[in-house]
Design a protein around this motif. Structure first.
Motif, PDB file in Angstrom:
ATOM      1  N   LEU A  89       0.836  -1.205   0.000  1.00  0.00           N
ATOM      2  CA  LEU A  89       0.000   0.000   0.000  1.00  0.00           C
ATOM      3  C   LEU A  89       0.869   1.253   0.000  1.00  0.00           C
ATOM      4  CD1 LEU A  89      -2.706   1.435   0.192  1.00  0.00           C
ATOM      5  CD2 LEU A  89      -2.679   1.041   2.673  1.00  0.00           C
ATOM      6  N   ALA A  90       1.900   1.267   0.842  1.00  0.00           N
ATOM      7  CA  ALA A  90       2.803   2.427   0.884  1.00  0.00           C
ATOM      8  C   ALA A  90       3.562   2.588  -0.426  1.00  0.00           C
ATOM      9  CB  ALA A  90       3.787   2.264   2.054  1.00  0.00           C
ATOM     10  N   TRP A  91       3.968   1.478  -1.031  1.00  0.00           N
ATOM     11  CA  TRP A  91       4.667   1.553  -2.310  1.00  0.00           C
ATOM     12  C   TRP A  91       3.764   2.143  -3.382  1.00  0.00           C
ATOM     13  CZ3 TRP A  91       9.327   1.681  -4.123  1.00  0.00           C
ATOM     14  CH2 TRP A  91       9.571   1.395  -5.463  1.00  0.00           C
ATOM     15  N   GLU A 109      -5.137   8.185   0.767  1.00  0.00           N
ATOM     16  CA  GLU A 109      -4.291   8.728   1.831  1.00  0.00           C
ATOM     17  C   GLU A 109      -5.133   9.202   3.016  1.00  0.00           C
ATOM     18  OE1 GLU A 109      -0.476  10.520  -0.613  1.00  0.00           O
ATOM     19  OE2 GLU A 109      -2.319  11.693  -0.526  1.00  0.00           O
ATOM     20  N   ALA A 110      -6.272   9.832   2.722  1.00  0.00           N
ATOM     21  CA  ALA A 110      -7.153  10.299   3.795  1.00  0.00           C
ATOM     22  C   ALA A 110      -7.750   9.130   4.571  1.00  0.00           C
ATOM     23  CB  ALA A 110      -8.264  11.170   3.213  1.00  0.00           C
ATOM     24  N   MET A 111      -8.126   8.078   3.867  1.00  0.00           N
ATOM     25  CA  MET A 111      -8.688   6.902   4.540  1.00  0.00           C
ATOM     26  C   MET A 111      -7.648   6.221   5.430  1.00  0.00           C
ATOM     27  SD  MET A 111     -11.038   5.196   1.553  1.00  0.00           S
ATOM     28  CE  MET A 111     -11.452   3.829   2.636  1.00  0.00           C
ATOM     29  N   ALA A 116      -5.095   7.692   6.869  1.00  0.00           N
ATOM     30  CA  ALA A 116      -4.771   8.575   7.999  1.00  0.00           C
ATOM     31  C   ALA A 116      -5.945   8.812   8.932  1.00  0.00           C
ATOM     32  CB  ALA A 116      -4.260   9.921   7.473  1.00  0.00           C
ATOM     33  N   LEU A 117      -7.135   8.332   8.591  1.00  0.00           N
ATOM     34  CA  LEU A 117      -8.328   8.617   9.394  1.00  0.00           C
ATOM     35  C   LEU A 117      -8.194   8.218  10.859  1.00  0.00           C
ATOM     36  CD1 LEU A 117     -11.178   9.780   9.167  1.00  0.00           C
ATOM     37  CD2 LEU A 117     -12.002   7.481   8.626  1.00  0.00           C
ATOM     38  N   PRO A 118      -7.586   7.066  11.200  1.00  0.00           N
ATOM     39  CA  PRO A 118      -7.451   6.726  12.626  1.00  0.00           C
ATOM     40  C   PRO A 118      -6.624   7.720  13.430  1.00  0.00           C
ATOM     41  CG  PRO A 118      -7.148   4.771  11.270  1.00  0.00           C
ATOM     42  CD  PRO A 118      -7.180   5.938  10.337  1.00  0.00           C
ATOM     43  N   LEU A 119      -5.838   8.559  12.770  1.00  0.00           N
ATOM     44  CA  LEU A 119      -5.042   9.546  13.494  1.00  0.00           C
ATOM     45  C   LEU A 119      -5.906  10.623  14.124  1.00  0.00           C
ATOM     46  CD1 LEU A 119      -2.059  10.081  11.002  1.00  0.00           C
ATOM     47  CD2 LEU A 119      -2.016   8.814  13.142  1.00  0.00           C
ATOM     48  N   VAL A 120      -7.040  10.931  13.508  1.00  0.00           N
ATOM     49  CA  VAL A 120      -7.884  12.036  13.985  1.00  0.00           C
ATOM     50  C   VAL A 120      -9.216  11.552  14.529  1.00  0.00           C
ATOM     51  CG1 VAL A 120      -6.816  13.701  12.425  1.00  0.00           C
ATOM     52  CG2 VAL A 120      -8.799  12.414  11.647  1.00  0.00           C
ATOM     53  N   LEU A 121      -9.608  10.327  14.195  1.00  0.00           N
ATOM     54  CA  LEU A 121     -10.895   9.810  14.652  1.00  0.00           C
ATOM     55  C   LEU A 121     -10.774   9.336  16.094  1.00  0.00           C
ATOM     56  CD1 LEU A 121     -13.688   9.346  13.312  1.00  0.00           C
ATOM     57  CD2 LEU A 121     -13.006   6.965  12.986  1.00  0.00           C
ATOM     58  N   PRO A 122     -11.701   9.723  16.976  1.00  0.00           N
ATOM     59  CA  PRO A 122     -11.655   9.230  18.361  1.00  0.00           C
ATOM     60  C   PRO A 122     -11.687   7.706  18.391  1.00  0.00           C
ATOM     61  CG  PRO A 122     -13.221  11.048  18.166  1.00  0.00           C
ATOM     62  CD  PRO A 122     -12.789  10.702  16.763  1.00  0.00           C
ATOM     63  N   PRO A 123     -10.848   7.094  19.209  1.00  0.00           N
ATOM     64  CA  PRO A 123     -10.802   5.621  19.249  1.00  0.00           C
ATOM     65  C   PRO A 123     -12.149   4.975  19.538  1.00  0.00           C
ATOM     66  CG  PRO A 123      -8.936   6.545  20.423  1.00  0.00           C
ATOM     67  CD  PRO A 123      -9.844   7.693  20.099  1.00  0.00           C
ATOM     68  N   THR A 124     -12.973   5.626  20.372  1.00  0.00           N
ATOM     69  CA  THR A 124     -14.272   5.040  20.679  1.00  0.00           C
ATOM     70  C   THR A 124     -15.190   5.043  19.466  1.00  0.00           C
ATOM     71  OG1 THR A 124     -14.908   7.210  21.547  1.00  0.00           O
ATOM     72  CG2 THR A 124     -14.215   5.544  23.145  1.00  0.00           C
ATOM     73  N   VAL A 125     -15.069   6.055  18.615  1.00  0.00           N
ATOM     74  CA  VAL A 125     -15.878   6.094  17.393  1.00  0.00           C
ATOM     75  C   VAL A 125     -15.449   4.974  16.454  1.00  0.00           C
ATOM     76  CG1 VAL A 125     -16.473   7.460  15.345  1.00  0.00           C
ATOM     77  CG2 VAL A 125     -16.299   8.564  17.585  1.00  0.00           C
ATOM     78  N   LEU A 126     -14.137   4.857  16.257  1.00  0.00           N
ATOM     79  CA  LEU A 126     -13.635   3.782  15.411  1.00  0.00           C
ATOM     80  C   LEU A 126     -14.002   2.423  15.990  1.00  0.00           C
ATOM     81  CD1 LEU A 126     -11.925   2.907  12.971  1.00  0.00           C
ATOM     82  CD2 LEU A 126      -9.906   3.070  14.441  1.00  0.00           C
ATOM     83  N   VAL A 174      -6.444  -1.948  11.891  1.00  0.00           N
ATOM     84  CA  VAL A 174      -7.086  -0.736  11.362  1.00  0.00           C
ATOM     85  C   VAL A 174      -6.600   0.495  12.120  1.00  0.00           C
ATOM     86  CG1 VAL A 174      -9.293   0.447  11.049  1.00  0.00           C
ATOM     87  CG2 VAL A 174      -9.119  -2.004  10.595  1.00  0.00           C
ATOM     88  N   TYR A 175      -6.529   0.398  13.445  1.00  0.00           N
ATOM     89  CA  TYR A 175      -6.185   1.555  14.271  1.00  0.00           C
ATOM     90  C   TYR A 175      -4.727   1.981  14.097  1.00  0.00           C
ATOM     91  CZ  TYR A 175      -6.076   4.496  18.464  1.00  0.00           C
ATOM     92  OH  TYR A 175      -5.943   5.551  19.331  1.00  0.00           O
ATOM     93  N   SER A 176      -3.825   1.024  13.890  1.00  0.00           N
ATOM     94  CA  SER A 176      -2.399   1.350  13.782  1.00  0.00           C
ATOM     95  C   SER A 176      -1.914   1.459  12.342  1.00  0.00           C
ATOM     96  CB  SER A 176      -1.566   0.282  14.519  1.00  0.00           C
ATOM     97  OG  SER A 176      -1.857   0.258  15.900  1.00  0.00           O
ATOM     98  N   LEU A 177      -2.813   1.338  11.366  1.00  0.00           N
ATOM     99  CA  LEU A 177      -2.405   1.358   9.964  1.00  0.00           C
ATOM    100  C   LEU A 177      -1.588   2.590   9.580  1.00  0.00           C
ATOM    101  CD1 LEU A 177      -2.627  -0.115   7.218  1.00  0.00           C
ATOM    102  CD2 LEU A 177      -4.723   1.190   6.799  1.00  0.00           C
ATOM    103  N   PRO A 178      -2.003   3.817   9.923  1.00  0.00           N
ATOM    104  CA  PRO A 178      -1.205   4.980   9.498  1.00  0.00           C
ATOM    105  C   PRO A 178       0.179   5.040  10.114  1.00  0.00           C
ATOM    106  CG  PRO A 178      -2.934   5.642  11.012  1.00  0.00           C
ATOM    107  CD  PRO A 178      -3.222   4.217  10.640  1.00  0.00           C
ATOM    108  N   PHE A 179       0.371   4.427  11.281  1.00  0.00           N
ATOM    109  CA  PHE A 179       1.676   4.467  11.933  1.00  0.00           C
ATOM    110  C   PHE A 179       2.693   3.570  11.235  1.00  0.00           C
ATOM    111  CE2 PHE A 179      -1.235   5.980  15.088  1.00  0.00           C
ATOM    112  CZ  PHE A 179      -0.528   6.960  15.764  1.00  0.00           C
ATOM    113  N   VAL A 180       2.229   2.715  10.347  1.00  0.00           N
ATOM    114  CA  VAL A 180       3.120   1.877   9.550  1.00  0.00           C
ATOM    115  C   VAL A 180       3.191   2.368   8.113  1.00  0.00           C
ATOM    116  CG1 VAL A 180       3.450  -0.452   8.618  1.00  0.00           C
ATOM    117  CG2 VAL A 180       2.798  -0.150  11.007  1.00  0.00           C
ATOM    118  N   VAL A 181       2.056   2.714   7.546  1.00  0.00           N
ATOM    119  CA  VAL A 181       2.022   3.106   6.134  1.00  0.00           C
ATOM    120  C   VAL A 181       2.731   4.434   5.906  1.00  0.00           C
ATOM    121  CG1 VAL A 181       0.498   3.774   4.228  1.00  0.00           C
ATOM    122  CG2 VAL A 181      -0.056   1.792   5.632  1.00  0.00           C
ATOM    123  N   GLN A 182       2.526   5.396   6.763  1.00  0.00           N
ATOM    124  CA  GLN A 182       3.121   6.719   6.525  1.00  0.00           C
ATOM    125  C   GLN A 182       4.653   6.714   6.595  1.00  0.00           C
ATOM    126  OE1 GLN A 182       1.114   9.592   9.022  1.00  0.00           O
ATOM    127  NE2 GLN A 182      -0.693   9.623   7.714  1.00  0.00           N
TER     128      GLN A 182
END
Length: 226
Positions: free
Chosen positions: A31-33, A47-49, A51-61, A100-108
């Motif tokens: 995905l990152a490639w 990219e927005a999808m 990064a969404l867990p970065l700004v979405l409250p964990p309880t909502v996710l 799902v929650y940690s995806l941006p911390f690896v992809v970015q």
């Protein structure tokens, strides 16, 4: 002092973080490639999808994951049909939520590492008749190694500290879905501060050591390049 239940929670937490990190590296690398190399005009939507867990409250996710993984959700109903049990309030559900929650911390970090390579190394390998897979394995992976380490450490450390998502989709089942962050909350709620101190201090030290390793390696790579 740490008791048996806390050691069990520690084992579940480390198992969850390790498995989540491995899955994220396997899923996040292609995905990152693609994000780094694609010229698709609507790439920003992906990219927005991511990064969404970065700004979405964990309880909502966690709430929407609970709906998806529950017995009436699409994933939960499929699991119920295939294996006779839903994914919610299970270790498998924790893994899905953690990915799902940690995806941006690896992809970015991986995307940044791939972007920093430029096109010259790949072009040079192509002139030597290296195939696409050979170029990726022989050129991209070694050069992007610091990015992979950063992604792995951040994904692992971020999973260690999850609370809202794992509580929503996993509950607080000792020996099955109770991770350290939830165990700490239980100790604080019961005013058992000494046990909460032990667990919190251990996570604090472990997280700090992991970050020291990342920044130390990145500094060493920067000095070598300069």
């Amino acid at each position: 002092m740490i008791q048996t239940a806390d050691w069990v929670a520690l084992g579940i937490t480390l198992k969850l973080a390790a498995l989540t990190t491995l899955i994220l590296l396997a899923v996040g690398t292609p995905l990152a490639w693609w994000l780094a190399r694609s010229r698709w005009r609507y790439r920003f939507l992906v990219e927005a999808m991511v990064a969404l867990p970065l700004v979405l409250p964990p309880t909502v996710l966690g709430f929407y994951l609970l709906l998806a993984l529950g017995p009436r959700g699409p994933l939960g109903a499929t699991s119920q049909w295939l294996w006779g049990e839903p994914l919610a309030f299970s270790f498998t559900g924790l893994v899905i939520g953690s990915v799902v929650y940690s995806l941006p911390f690896v992809v970015q970090p991986l995307t940044g590492a791939f972007n920093s390579l430029g096109s010259r190394p790949l072009e040079a390998a192509a002139t030597l008749r290296a195939g696409t897979w050979d170029r990726f394995v022989s050129v991209v992976l070694p050069l992007a190694r610091p990015g992979f380490l950063t992604a792995a450490v951040l994904g692992f450390a971020h999973t260690l500290g999850e609370f809202g998502v794992v509580l929503m989709i996993g509950g607080n089942i000792p020996g099955e879905t109770q991770v350290l962050s939830i165990a700490i909350y239980d100790h604080v709620e019961s005013l058992d501060y000494p046990r909460a101190h032990w667990l919190s201090g251990g996570l604090l030290v472990l997280s700090f050591v992991l970050l020291l390793a990342v920044y130390g390696l990145n500094r060493r790579v920067t000095l070598v390049k300069s």
